[in-house]
Design an enzyme around this catalytic site. Structure first.
Site, PDB file in Angstrom:
ATOM      1  N   ASP A 242      69.849  68.252  54.138  1.00 23.58           N
ATOM      2  CA  ASP A 242      68.574  67.560  54.005  1.00 23.58           C
ATOM      3  C   ASP A 242      67.871  67.465  55.355  1.00 23.58           C
ATOM      4  O   ASP A 242      68.500  67.149  56.375  1.00 23.58           O
ATOM      5  CB  ASP A 242      68.852  66.143  53.464  1.00 23.58           C
ATOM      6  CG  ASP A 242      67.589  65.385  53.147  1.00 23.58           C
ATOM      7  OD1 ASP A 242      66.817  65.854  52.304  1.00 23.58           O
ATOM      8  OD2 ASP A 242      67.376  64.305  53.748  1.00 23.58           O
ATOM      9  N   GLU A 302      67.232  72.743  53.983  1.00 25.64           N
ATOM     10  CA  GLU A 302      65.870  72.327  53.630  1.00 25.64           C
ATOM     11  C   GLU A 302      65.000  72.600  54.844  1.00 25.64           C
ATOM     12  O   GLU A 302      64.813  71.751  55.711  1.00 25.64           O
ATOM     13  CB  GLU A 302      65.811  70.838  53.261  1.00 25.64           C
ATOM     14  CG  GLU A 302      64.454  70.492  52.673  1.00 25.64           C
ATOM     15  CD  GLU A 302      64.038  69.043  52.795  1.00 25.64           C
ATOM     16  OE1 GLU A 302      63.028  68.660  52.198  1.00 25.64           O
ATOM     17  OE2 GLU A 302      64.712  68.274  53.521  1.00 25.64           O
TER      18      GLU A 302
HETATM   19  C1  GLC Z   1      64.201  65.525  51.881  1.00 24.80           C
HETATM   20  C2  GLC Z   1      64.448  65.260  50.420  1.00 24.80           C
HETATM   21  C3  GLC Z   1      63.502  64.202  49.971  1.00 24.80           C
HETATM   22  C4  GLC Z   1      63.778  62.947  50.756  1.00 24.80           C
HETATM   23  C5  GLC Z   1      63.713  63.219  52.259  1.00 24.80           C
HETATM   24  C6  GLC Z   1      64.315  62.102  53.048  1.00 24.80           C
HETATM   25  O1  GLC Z   1      62.925  66.002  52.106  1.00 24.80           O
HETATM   26  O2  GLC Z   1      64.338  66.437  49.687  1.00 24.80           O
HETATM   27  O3  GLC Z   1      63.591  63.964  48.596  1.00 24.80           O
HETATM   28  O4  GLC Z   1      62.855  61.959  50.423  1.00 24.80           O
HETATM   29  O5  GLC Z   1      64.441  64.380  52.615  1.00 24.80           O
HETATM   30  O6  GLC Z   1      65.708  62.109  52.919  1.00 24.80           O
END
Ligand code: GLC
Ligand code: CA
Length: 579
Positions: A242, A302
């Site tokens: 993440d 991500e």
């Molecule tokens: C990432 C996740 C998202 C979350 C953010 C903070 O972007 O995909 O859903 O709110 O991280 O953890």
């Protein structure tokens, strides 16, 4: 059994392959050993390069105990469905203990399961049932921040002398009531929160309840890496990382440059040069990769990159960082534009092993993004025909395979996602893409006997698993056919990507060529009938026809002439070509 040899000594990969086969044959795979065996195919590809991934948002997938919230036992109960669909790995978004401010992305214990989702025993059962079906489990690793309710942060905030003080980012303000600098939270407002207990500010790139961990502290790195080891031992096959872009911040806290205008939270626009994508994060990714390699695990990132060069960096200079950084630039081609897709596909092919995503729990569903409101089902098939046949690994989002739509809240008081409350009406939050899976057309779409945590969109009457399984032309059955072909055709697993007819503004076509075979993919992205024609002699194929593998053409041809291919509006033709 024939084993490749090089002189008298086995090559390392041949040996690894042999070991993998032997272990399989002996049937001694257990959750603890599977991950440690590295199985490569003839092209040197690893398991994750051939796997179809499927993201599950656990709150919304299946509710086994009828409290309106999905859970792990719900996921276990649907493994046969996923297997039949053609899924090889599931990524479960955070199901760890959490106050649920950000619906699980605020983790208060990295080594447990939130009671709302079940227990560790439920997880072990899910893991072993998945393994029986050849499905691997990927967990979400929320590395950038924890919950403010995590024991580490509670200690950290308790006093300036606490040994965990430096596990988070604490600074003095510029003056009374003045944060240390101008950095903003991506969820609105300043990225700093004053904590009266110790009279300092802590940094949070996301919600106030999500303090950033200090990755400059080696103890943090060690503790977090140990978390991954703990899950590998439990059998997980990798992590989706993440928010990797935001792991590091400038230690000198330079202000970010301010740009003209305001964002959707009415904060000034800024250029996040001092708190995003700092080079230090690559060291962490390299070391995390070494830990992953011990378990043959995959790291998915991500990675919100602005261009292919940035994306390239996430693979690592020596392919020693993320195996699967997600290419969100592909998802940002938000229109049915063959030329834009060609450009993006070529770019990511040059960067590393491509990872294709159409949507996720933060992105409006592909069904509405690409849909024109009239032909959405046909367009959903065109998009599936595209990203499930490209060279690379696709990550599906639950419900995409049945054409689930966005169901955005109509009133501010209905919003659950906090950013939708802060940013209303411009930012309605992410509830719309997180609604319950539509299993059938009975109450609550068969997701739960209780009222679900988010309302089911009215489309469950027309788009549900049960109904679509009965309809040969449904989106679901199209996905199943494409995924079956993907698993059966070596050219789709191994073949190179060759763009065809690159100046055609309406039809996106390409070849996946492997040895003496190729799969031809033809996608009419326009709302009018088209005629495509191919001369594949320069690719080494002289056959005048293709044998149909999957198509949405109403004529259902078994063979198709390559010199003149009539295509319905928004249609897919996938055929096999032999020499
Ligand atoms: C990432 C996740 C998202 C979350 C953010 C903070 O972007 O995909 O859903 O709110 O991280 O953890
Ligand atoms: Ca439940």
């Amino acid at each position: 059994m024939r084993v490749a040899r090089e002189g008298n000594s086995w090559t390392k990969s041949a040996l690894l392959r042999w070991v993998a086969v032997a272990v399989l044959a002996l049937g001694v795979f257990s959750p603890k050993t599977r991950a440690q065996v590295k199985a490569l195919d003839a092209e040197g590809h690893q398991w994750w390069q051939h796997a179809v991934f499927y993201e599950i948002y656990p709150r919304s997938f299946a509710d086994s105990n009828n409290d309106g919230i999905g859970d792990l036992n719900g996921i276990t109960s649907k493994l046969d469905y996923l297997k039949a669909l053609g899924v090889d790995a599931i990524w479960i978004t955070p199901c760890y203990p959490s106050p649920q401010v950000d619906f699980g992305y605020d983790v208060s214990d990295y080594e447990n399961i939130d009671p709302m989702y079940g227990t560790l025993q439920d997880f072990d059962r899910l893991e072993s049932e998945a393994q029986k079906r050849g499905i691997r489990i990927i967990m979400d690793f929320v590395m950038n921040h924890s919950s403010d309710q995590h024991a580490w942060f509670k200690e950290s905030r308790s006093s300036r002398e606490n040994p965990k003080r430096d596990w988070y980012i604490w600074r003095d303000g510029k003056g009374p009531n003045q944060p240390p600098n101008n950095w903003l939270s991506t969820f609105g407002g300043p990225a700093w929160k004053f904590d009266p207990t110790t009279g300092q500010w802590y940094y949070h790139y996301f919600y106030v309840e999500q303090p950033d961990l200090n990755w400059r502290n080696p103890d943090v790195e060690k503790a977090m890496f140990d978390v991954t080891r703990w899950w590998y031992k439990r059998g997980v096959a990798g992590f989706r990382l993440d928010a990797v872009d935001t792991l590091f911040e400038d230690p000198n806290l330079h202000d970010n440059p301010v740009l003209p205008g305001k964002n959707k939270y009415a904060d000034p626009n800024t250029q996040e040069v001092y708190n995003k994508k700092l080079p230090e994060l690559h060291g962490v990714l390299q070391r995390l990769r070494q830990v992953a390699d011990e378990s043959d695990a995959v790291l998915i990132g991500e990675t919100w990159t602005k261009d292919i060069d940035e994306l390239k960096q996430y693979y690592g200079e020596h392919s020693d960082e993320l195996q699967m950084p997600m290419d969100f630039l592909f998802a940002r081609v938000d229109k049915l534009s063959p030329s834009a897709f060609r450009k993006q596909i070529a770019g990511v092919n040059s960067a590393g092993w491509p990872v294709y995503v159409l949507s996720n729990h933060d992105i409006e569903r592909a069904y509405v993004r690409y849909g024109d409101g009239v032909h959405n089902d046909a367009i959903a098939k065109v998009m599936a025909g595209l990203y499930l046949t490209l060279r690379g690994t696709p990550i599906m989002y639950y419900g995409e395979e049945i054409g689930m739509t966005n169901n955005n809240p109509q009133r501010k008081e209905d919003v659950k996602d906090p950013i939708g409350k802060v940013g209303w009406p411009e930012e309605k939050g992410r509830d719309g893409e997180r609604t319950p899976m539509q299993w059938n057309d009975t109450a609550n779409a068969g997701f739960s006997k209780a009222a679900p945590w988010l309302p089911v969109p009215p489309s469950y009457k027309t788009h549900s698993v049960t109904d679509e399984l009965k309809d040969a032309d449904s989106i679901l059955n199209f996905y199943k056919r494409v995924l079956a072909v993907r698993h059966n055709e070596p050219a789709l697993a191994e073949g190179e990507y060759i763009a065809l007819n690159e100046s055609d503004p309406n039809v996106l076509s390409y070849l996946r060529r492997y040895k003496n075979e190729a799969v031809l993919v033809v996608l009419n992205m326009s709302g009018s009938e088209q005629e495509a024609s191919f001369d594949l002699s320069s690719q080494g194929f002289s056959s005048p026809t293709a044998s149909t593998l999957v198509t949405t053409l109403t004529t259902h041809p078994r063979q198709m002439s390559l010199s003149s291919m009539p295509l319905d509006a928004f249609s897919v033709y996938i055929g096999k070509i032999s020499k």
